[in-house]
Design a protein around this motif. Structure first.
Motif, mmCIF file in Angstrom:
data_model
loop_
_atom_site.group_PDB
_atom_site.id
_atom_site.type_symbol
_atom_site.label_atom_id
_atom_site.label_comp_id
_atom_site.label_asym_id
_atom_site.label_seq_id
_atom_site.Cartn_x
_atom_site.Cartn_y
_atom_site.Cartn_z
ATOM 1 N N LEU A 89 -81.900 -7.318 -93.376
ATOM 2 C CA LEU A 89 -82.829 -7.359 -94.660
ATOM 3 C C LEU A 89 -83.657 -8.573 -94.511
ATOM 4 C CD1 LEU A 89 -83.435 -6.757 -97.598
ATOM 5 C CD2 LEU A 89 -81.590 -8.005 -98.363
ATOM 6 N N ILE A 90 -83.086 -9.662 -94.044
ATOM 7 C CA ILE A 90 -83.794 -10.927 -93.752
ATOM 8 C C ILE A 90 -85.088 -10.705 -92.892
ATOM 9 C CG2 ILE A 90 -83.962 -13.312 -92.561
ATOM 10 C CD1 ILE A 90 -81.031 -13.638 -93.522
ATOM 11 N N LEU A 91 -84.749 -9.895 -91.548
ATOM 12 C CA LEU A 91 -85.821 -9.505 -90.776
ATOM 13 C C LEU A 91 -86.711 -8.815 -91.343
ATOM 14 C CD1 LEU A 91 -83.501 -9.216 -87.657
ATOM 15 C CD2 LEU A 91 -84.625 -11.270 -88.389
ATOM 16 N N PHE A 92 -86.497 -7.786 -92.155
ATOM 17 C CA PHE A 92 -87.399 -7.079 -92.757
ATOM 18 C C PHE A 92 -88.269 -7.807 -93.713
ATOM 19 C CE2 PHE A 92 -88.363 -4.735 -96.973
ATOM 20 C CZ PHE A 92 -89.161 -3.663 -96.236
ATOM 21 N N LEU A 93 -87.873 -8.715 -94.518
ATOM 22 C CA LEU A 93 -88.594 -9.456 -95.157
ATOM 23 C C LEU A 93 -89.495 -10.561 -94.397
ATOM 24 C CD1 LEU A 93 -86.056 -10.087 -98.008
ATOM 25 C CD2 LEU A 93 -88.204 -8.727 -98.088
ATOM 26 N N VAL A 94 -88.809 -11.109 -93.466
ATOM 27 C CA VAL A 94 -89.874 -11.995 -92.928
ATOM 28 C C VAL A 94 -90.894 -11.307 -92.286
ATOM 29 C CG1 VAL A 94 -89.896 -13.321 -90.577
ATOM 30 C CG2 VAL A 94 -88.005 -13.648 -92.080
#
Length: 205
Positions: A89-94
């Protein structure tokens, strides 16, 4: 204890690198007519100043996120499904940062300025929530963490991210009425993350 997160960290580093690279694509070379003078070029470059501001803010935001991501995974030695999805989820948002950054660059000098800043600050609210979720998943089972990590260290990292959430939320709400101060809060936050990152000495291994 053998560290099981090398592949997660390597994949994450690749996503961060691509996300930073995408930001520079919004810095455009001015299209000038034949015979235009250096003065015309300089004027065109000056008119693109919102794009430069958006690039700087977004670059250092992603960089500080990467630094904190690296420090978090210094403390995580094992993985489970919840942890991997929280990290995803962090990578998706970044990976989305380049889009609101482009909106900010393109519409900052227009009547759509407020909306572009709201979208931008809103994304960082979500990123902060994702970081809190990642650390919650990691600490729900201490067997995932570095051997010997203290409860005080776990609490300090948790508080570091929890403190950021209300500040990002304030910036998001403020953006509906005062977009410039909202952006300034984002800048101050990545300065805070940079300073606080140095102070968390227990993270070093």
């Amino acid at each position: 204890m053998e560290k099981e997160t090398e592949r997660i960290e390597a994949f994450s580093d690749g996503v961060f690198a691509i996300s930073v690279t995408l930001l520079v694509l919004e810095l455009h070379v001015p299209e000038l007519k034949d015979g235009d003078t250096p003065v015309h070029l300089l004027e065109e470059l000056k008119m693109q100043w919102p794009g430069y501001i958006a690039f700087v803010i977004s670059f250092f935001s992603i960089f500080i996120i990467w630094v904190n991501h690296h420090k978090v995974f210094k403390q995580i030695y094992k993985r489970n499904t919840g942890l991997m999805f929280a990290n995803g989820l962090i990578l998706f948002l970044v990976s989305l940062v380049s889009f609101p950054s482009a909106l900010l660059a393109r519409f900052f000098l227009t009547d759509s300025k407020q909306l572009s800043v709201t979208i931008y600050t809103g994304l960082f609210v979500l990123i902060n929530l994702a970081f809190n979720l990642l650390w919650q998943q990691a600490t729900a089972d201490k067997k995932l963490l570095r051997p010997g990590i203290s409860d005080a260290a776990i609490m300090q990292l948790r508080n570091n991210y929890l403190y950021g959430f209300p500040t990002y939320l304030i910036a998001f709400v403020l953006s509906f009425f005062y977009p410039d101060p909202a952006l300034l809060i984002c800048v101050l936050l990545w300065i805070f993350w940079a300073v606080s990152s140095k102070k968390i000495n227990f993270i070093q291994t």
